[in-house]
Design a protein around this motif. Sequence first.
Motif, mmCIF file in Angstrom:
data_model
loop_
_atom_site.group_PDB
_atom_site.id
_atom_site.type_symbol
_atom_site.label_atom_id
_atom_site.label_comp_id
_atom_site.label_asym_id
_atom_site.label_seq_id
_atom_site.Cartn_x
_atom_site.Cartn_y
_atom_site.Cartn_z
ATOM 1 N N VAL A 6 0.867 -1.184 0.000
ATOM 2 C CA VAL A 6 0.000 0.000 0.000
ATOM 3 C C VAL A 6 0.903 1.233 0.000
ATOM 4 O O VAL A 6 1.712 1.413 0.922
ATOM 5 N N TYR A 7 0.754 2.085 -1.015
ATOM 6 C CA TYR A 7 1.647 3.232 -1.194
ATOM 7 C C TYR A 7 0.840 4.504 -1.488
ATOM 8 O O TYR A 7 0.753 4.944 -2.633
ATOM 9 N N PRO A 8 0.237 5.104 -0.449
ATOM 10 C CA PRO A 8 -0.596 6.295 -0.681
ATOM 11 C C PRO A 8 0.177 7.503 -1.202
ATOM 12 O O PRO A 8 -0.352 8.284 -1.996
ATOM 13 N N GLU A 9 1.429 7.673 -0.762
ATOM 14 C CA GLU A 9 2.228 8.809 -1.248
ATOM 15 C C GLU A 9 2.506 8.672 -2.748
ATOM 16 O O GLU A 9 2.444 9.654 -3.492
ATOM 17 N N LEU A 10 2.824 7.451 -3.184
ATOM 18 C CA LEU A 10 3.053 7.218 -4.608
ATOM 19 C C LEU A 10 1.783 7.459 -5.405
ATOM 20 O O LEU A 10 1.823 7.983 -6.522
ATOM 21 N N ALA A 11 0.650 7.061 -4.845
ATOM 22 C CA ALA A 11 -0.618 7.288 -5.535
ATOM 23 C C ALA A 11 -0.817 8.775 -5.798
ATOM 24 O O ALA A 11 -1.207 9.180 -6.899
ATOM 25 N N LEU A 12 -0.528 9.614 -4.808
ATOM 26 C CA LEU A 12 -0.669 11.061 -4.986
ATOM 27 C C LEU A 12 0.279 11.562 -6.069
ATOM 28 O O LEU A 12 -0.079 12.432 -6.869
ATOM 29 N N MET A 13 1.501 11.013 -6.120
ATOM 30 C CA MET A 13 2.447 11.399 -7.160
ATOM 31 C C MET A 13 1.912 11.055 -8.548
ATOM 32 O O MET A 13 1.967 11.859 -9.480
ATOM 33 N N PHE A 14 1.378 9.842 -8.683
ATOM 34 C CA PHE A 14 0.917 9.383 -9.985
ATOM 35 C C PHE A 14 -0.357 10.097 -10.437
ATOM 36 O O PHE A 14 -0.604 10.238 -11.634
ATOM 37 N N PHE A 15 -1.176 10.549 -9.479
ATOM 38 C CA PHE A 15 -2.412 11.254 -9.824
ATOM 39 C C PHE A 15 -2.180 12.745 -10.085
ATOM 40 O O PHE A 15 -3.114 13.460 -10.458
ATOM 41 N N GLN A 16 -0.961 13.228 -9.891
ATOM 42 C CA GLN A 16 -0.691 14.648 -10.095
ATOM 43 C C GLN A 16 -1.066 15.100 -11.504
ATOM 44 O O GLN A 16 -0.986 14.332 -12.464
ATOM 45 N N LYS A 17 -1.419 16.348 -11.600
ATOM 46 C CA LYS A 17 -1.747 16.939 -12.891
ATOM 47 C C LYS A 17 -0.545 16.841 -13.833
ATOM 48 O O LYS A 17 0.577 17.121 -13.456
ATOM 49 N N SER A 64 -12.011 -8.913 -20.971
ATOM 50 C CA SER A 64 -10.890 -8.020 -20.683
ATOM 51 C C SER A 64 -11.001 -7.474 -19.258
ATOM 52 O O SER A 64 -12.091 -7.407 -18.680
ATOM 53 N N SER A 65 -9.843 -7.082 -18.705
ATOM 54 C CA SER A 65 -9.847 -6.535 -17.346
ATOM 55 C C SER A 65 -8.712 -5.529 -17.185
ATOM 56 O O SER A 65 -7.842 -5.415 -18.047
ATOM 57 N N TYR A 66 -8.761 -4.806 -16.068
ATOM 58 C CA TYR A 66 -7.752 -3.797 -15.764
ATOM 59 C C TYR A 66 -7.232 -4.005 -14.340
ATOM 60 O O TYR A 66 -8.001 -4.323 -13.425
ATOM 61 N N ASP A 67 -5.929 -3.795 -14.162
ATOM 62 C CA ASP A 67 -5.361 -3.612 -12.831
ATOM 63 C C ASP A 67 -5.198 -2.108 -12.656
ATOM 64 O O ASP A 67 -4.602 -1.435 -13.508
ATOM 65 N N LEU A 68 -5.732 -1.570 -11.553
ATOM 66 C CA LEU A 68 -5.830 -0.124 -11.378
ATOM 67 C C LEU A 68 -5.334 0.303 -10.009
ATOM 68 O O LEU A 68 -5.313 -0.482 -9.056
ATOM 69 N N LEU A 69 -4.969 1.575 -9.902
ATOM 70 C CA LEU A 69 -4.501 2.156 -8.642
ATOM 71 C C LEU A 69 -5.548 3.129 -8.121
ATOM 72 O O LEU A 69 -6.068 3.957 -8.873
ATOM 73 N N ARG A 70 -5.833 3.032 -6.813
ATOM 74 C CA ARG A 70 -6.793 3.937 -6.179
ATOM 75 C C ARG A 70 -6.050 5.082 -5.487
ATOM 76 O O ARG A 70 -4.838 5.034 -5.262
ATOM 77 N N TRP A 71 -6.776 6.106 -5.115
ATOM 78 C CA TRP A 71 -6.175 7.267 -4.440
ATOM 79 C C TRP A 71 -5.611 6.910 -3.066
ATOM 80 O O TRP A 71 -4.778 7.640 -2.525
ATOM 81 N N ASP A 72 -6.049 5.810 -2.475
ATOM 82 C CA ASP A 72 -5.541 5.435 -1.151
ATOM 83 C C ASP A 72 -4.251 4.614 -1.230
ATOM 84 O O ASP A 72 -3.703 4.204 -0.204
ATOM 85 N N GLY A 73 -3.763 4.343 -2.451
ATOM 86 C CA GLY A 73 -2.513 3.616 -2.612
ATOM 87 C C GLY A 73 -2.660 2.113 -2.737
ATOM 88 O O GLY A 73 -1.652 1.398 -2.780
ATOM 89 N N THR A 74 -3.898 1.609 -2.807
ATOM 90 C CA THR A 74 -4.118 0.176 -3.011
ATOM 91 C C THR A 74 -4.462 -0.092 -4.469
ATOM 92 O O THR A 74 -4.872 0.807 -5.199
ATOM 93 N N CYS A 75 -4.287 -1.348 -4.872
ATOM 94 C CA CYS A 75 -4.621 -1.750 -6.243
ATOM 95 C C CYS A 75 -5.950 -2.494 -6.260
ATOM 96 O O CYS A 75 -6.361 -3.093 -5.263
ATOM 97 N N VAL A 76 -6.580 -2.485 -7.402
ATOM 98 C CA VAL A 76 -7.863 -3.167 -7.575
ATOM 99 C C VAL A 76 -7.940 -3.692 -9.000
ATOM 100 O O VAL A 76 -7.365 -3.107 -9.922
ATOM 101 N N THR A 77 -8.606 -4.807 -9.174
ATOM 102 C CA THR A 77 -8.794 -5.406 -10.493
ATOM 103 C C THR A 77 -10.277 -5.371 -10.846
ATOM 104 O O THR A 77 -11.108 -5.855 -10.076
ATOM 105 N N LEU A 78 -10.585 -4.783 -11.984
ATOM 106 C CA LEU A 78 -11.977 -4.668 -12.430
ATOM 107 C C LEU A 78 -12.091 -5.144 -13.872
ATOM 108 O O LEU A 78 -11.140 -5.069 -14.644
#
Length: 249
Positions: free
Chosen positions: A81-92, A147-161
């Motif tokens: 779980v990497y919430p700081e990285l998530a914020l970096m990746f979601f940056q404008k 088809s499916s996606y592995d995705l990153l959430r804003w809280d730093g966890t991953c999810v598959t949908l």
Amino acid sequence: MRHSVALTVLLLAGCGSSTPPAETPSTSTTAPAAESSAPAAAADAAEAEEDPKKIPDACAGDNKDACQMPKGFVKRLCSGVYPELALMFFQKGTPWRRAYVSVKEAAPFNGLGGPSSEEKLTFDEELLVLVERKVDTGGMQVSGAGSSYDLLRWDGTCVTLSAEEVRLTAPPKPKHATIPWRILEDPTQNALLANEPLAKVAAERKKECKGATMGAVSAKCEKADKALNDLVADAVRGGTTVPKPAKVP
């Protein structure tokens, strides 16, 4: 007698000279097999050379329209779980593709085997596409089939949908998973607190929640916590820069 011996030698020499032509075809048939293994070997070498300490900042591969991160990094990212990285990746301005939940509710299942959030995904939640997994339908045009996606959430966890559970067009007001403000690294918090409205709400939250980390909290604490979460997301989307975190996959 001498003539018969000479004849025997000549016959033996003739038999020996016929051997090389029989071996020639077997040598030529092995070449294609060696050539066919070259692309796979090159791909394995490229993955092996990936820098495990490097945080990706550009798309892996040549397909910029389907920008994805290196698969080795995704495996490491989704094992924790990497919430700081998530914020970096979601940056404008980052190149990563955004996706949005297109169903009313979805389970937070991490198909890569790492931890999952306890918070369910809801309609219009914003996500980052890490890996898109397409299924070969044998030439048939079946939209999103399997088809499916592995995705990153804003809280730093991953999810598959599944492909049917997300869309790539942004809604008017994207939502976000709960950002764990309390556990963010100090440099990340300090960068965000440079935003004056956010700093004000952070102070209010601290006062109302009084250090609470679990269990029941007051309605005012919940309200302040939600307001702070929304301001963090707005700041990151608006261009606030957060530093590289100390904790990386």
